[in-house]
Scaffold this motif. Structure first.
Motif, PDB file in Angstrom:
ATOM      1  N   GLY A 204       0.776  -1.245   0.000  1.00 57.02           N
ATOM      2  CA  GLY A 204       0.000   0.000   0.000  1.00 57.02           C
ATOM      3  C   GLY A 204       0.802   1.288   0.000  1.00 57.02           C
ATOM      4  O   GLY A 204       0.222   2.377   0.042  1.00 57.02           O
ATOM      5  N   LEU A 205       2.129   1.201  -0.059  1.00 56.99           N
ATOM      6  CA  LEU A 205       2.947   2.414   0.017  1.00 56.99           C
ATOM      7  C   LEU A 205       2.763   3.341  -1.177  1.00 56.99           C
ATOM      8  O   LEU A 205       2.747   4.561  -1.026  1.00 56.99           O
ATOM      9  CB  LEU A 205       4.434   2.039   0.122  1.00 56.99           C
ATOM     10  CG  LEU A 205       4.928   1.424   1.420  1.00 56.99           C
ATOM     11  CD1 LEU A 205       6.416   1.143   1.317  1.00 56.99           C
ATOM     12  CD2 LEU A 205       4.648   2.331   2.595  1.00 56.99           C
ATOM     13  N   LEU A 206       2.634   2.748  -2.373  1.00 57.66           N
ATOM     14  CA  LEU A 206       2.646   3.568  -3.580  1.00 57.66           C
ATOM     15  C   LEU A 206       1.988   2.828  -4.742  1.00 57.66           C
ATOM     16  O   LEU A 206       2.199   1.628  -4.922  1.00 57.66           O
ATOM     17  CB  LEU A 206       4.091   3.910  -3.956  1.00 57.66           C
ATOM     18  CG  LEU A 206       4.331   4.686  -5.261  1.00 57.66           C
ATOM     19  CD1 LEU A 206       3.793   6.105  -5.133  1.00 57.66           C
ATOM     20  CD2 LEU A 206       5.823   4.714  -5.586  1.00 57.66           C
ATOM     21  N   TYR A 207       1.199   3.574  -5.514  1.00 56.23           N
ATOM     22  CA  TYR A 207       0.603   3.053  -6.744  1.00 56.23           C
ATOM     23  C   TYR A 207       0.770   4.116  -7.833  1.00 56.23           C
ATOM     24  O   TYR A 207       0.573   5.300  -7.572  1.00 56.23           O
ATOM     25  CB  TYR A 207      -0.891   2.771  -6.576  1.00 56.23           C
ATOM     26  CG  TYR A 207      -1.235   1.764  -5.506  1.00 56.23           C
ATOM     27  CD1 TYR A 207      -1.494   0.439  -5.825  1.00 56.23           C
ATOM     28  CD2 TYR A 207      -1.309   2.148  -4.163  1.00 56.23           C
ATOM     29  CE1 TYR A 207      -1.819  -0.486  -4.838  1.00 56.23           C
ATOM     30  CE2 TYR A 207      -1.626   1.237  -3.178  1.00 56.23           C
ATOM     31  CZ  TYR A 207      -1.883  -0.083  -3.520  1.00 56.23           C
ATOM     32  OH  TYR A 207      -2.196  -0.991  -2.544  1.00 56.23           O
ATOM     33  N   ILE A 208       1.108   3.675  -9.022  1.00 59.49           N
ATOM     34  CA  ILE A 208       1.167   4.579 -10.173  1.00 59.49           C
ATOM     35  C   ILE A 208       0.367   3.927 -11.287  1.00 59.49           C
ATOM     36  O   ILE A 208       0.573   2.746 -11.608  1.00 59.49           O
ATOM     37  CB  ILE A 208       2.616   4.809 -10.662  1.00 59.49           C
ATOM     38  CG1 ILE A 208       3.512   5.261  -9.510  1.00 59.49           C
ATOM     39  CG2 ILE A 208       2.641   5.851 -11.785  1.00 59.49           C
ATOM     40  CD1 ILE A 208       4.996   5.331  -9.872  1.00 59.49           C
TER      41      ILE A 208
END
Length: 222
Positions: free
Chosen positions: A170-174
């Motif tokens: 869940g830290l980062l999505y692009i």
């Protein structure tokens, strides 16, 4: 605008009331994601917070983010995050936006260079999205008919010999804008970017999660 960050932050939270605005080491939790986005101006052109809550809105504006008022219809407990992202894009209505960077407020702690490293890979891979994962070191199993059945190992197998298994941290999505408009964050050809860092285990939903995040934050500053 080419790349935008969206931070979806609802006001309702049952297990940890008002968690998005709780003071984590003296700073509202949602502010951490806003400040993280601000530290990457070479990538992020604009920062938006999607919310249905006035207190969150005030804090978001105070810390320099733009606010998109989220309708009640897409603010429920079971509404997928992508609904908020899609709504933001429809409200902004800028066809120049190519990529959406999702920063969840419940993951306030991120490695400093995470976005730079991840975005570089995202640009150089033939993928429509990227998301962060972390390797799991635990021995999992299921309980069937009151018996424990190993899932990812055999009884007696050493932990260091386990076949690698990962979880979405869940830290980062692009994601490409086109994918989000089709209500998808993680596409079929999404690149799993591995992050093995203490911060990757922080996803705040309970008081215990919050206390652990505060502990890690204070420890990292030392």
């Amino acid at each position: 605008m080419k790349n935008i960050a969206i931070i979806p932050a609802r006001g309702g939270s049952k297990r940890l009331p008002d968690k998005n605005i709780l003071l984590l080491n003296g700073i509202p939790m949602i502010a951490y994601s806003i400040m993280y986005a601000q530290q990457n101006p070479e990538i992020i052109d604009a920062i938006f917070v999607s919310t249905d809550d006035e207190k969150i809105k005030e804090i978001a504006i105070k810390y320099g983010a733009k606010v998109i008022d989220r309708p009640t219809a897409i603010s429920g407990d079971f509404e997928p995050t992508v609904s908020a992202l899609k709504h933001c894009l429809e409200v902004i209505n800028d066809k120049k936006i190519e990529n959406v960077i999702l920063l969840q407020p419940t993951n306030p702690l991120r490695p400093e260079n995470l976005l730079k490293e991840a975005f570089d890979i995202y640009q150089n891979k033939s993928c429509d999205s990227l998301f962060t994962v972390t390797r799991n070191q635990h021995k999992f199993g299921k309980i069937i008919n009151d018996k424990f059945v190993p899932f990812n190992y055999e009884i007696g197998q050493r932990s260091q010999d386990l076949e690698p298994i990962y979880f979405e941290n869940g830290l980062l999505y692009i994601s490409k804008t086109a994918a989000v408009l089709k209500e998808t964050i993680i596409t079929k050809n999404a690149f799993p970017f591995e992050v093995n860092h203490p911060f990757s285990t922080v996803d705040i939903d309970t008081q215990e999660d919050f206390d652990y995040a505060e502990y890690l934050l204070k420890k990292s500053k030392k």
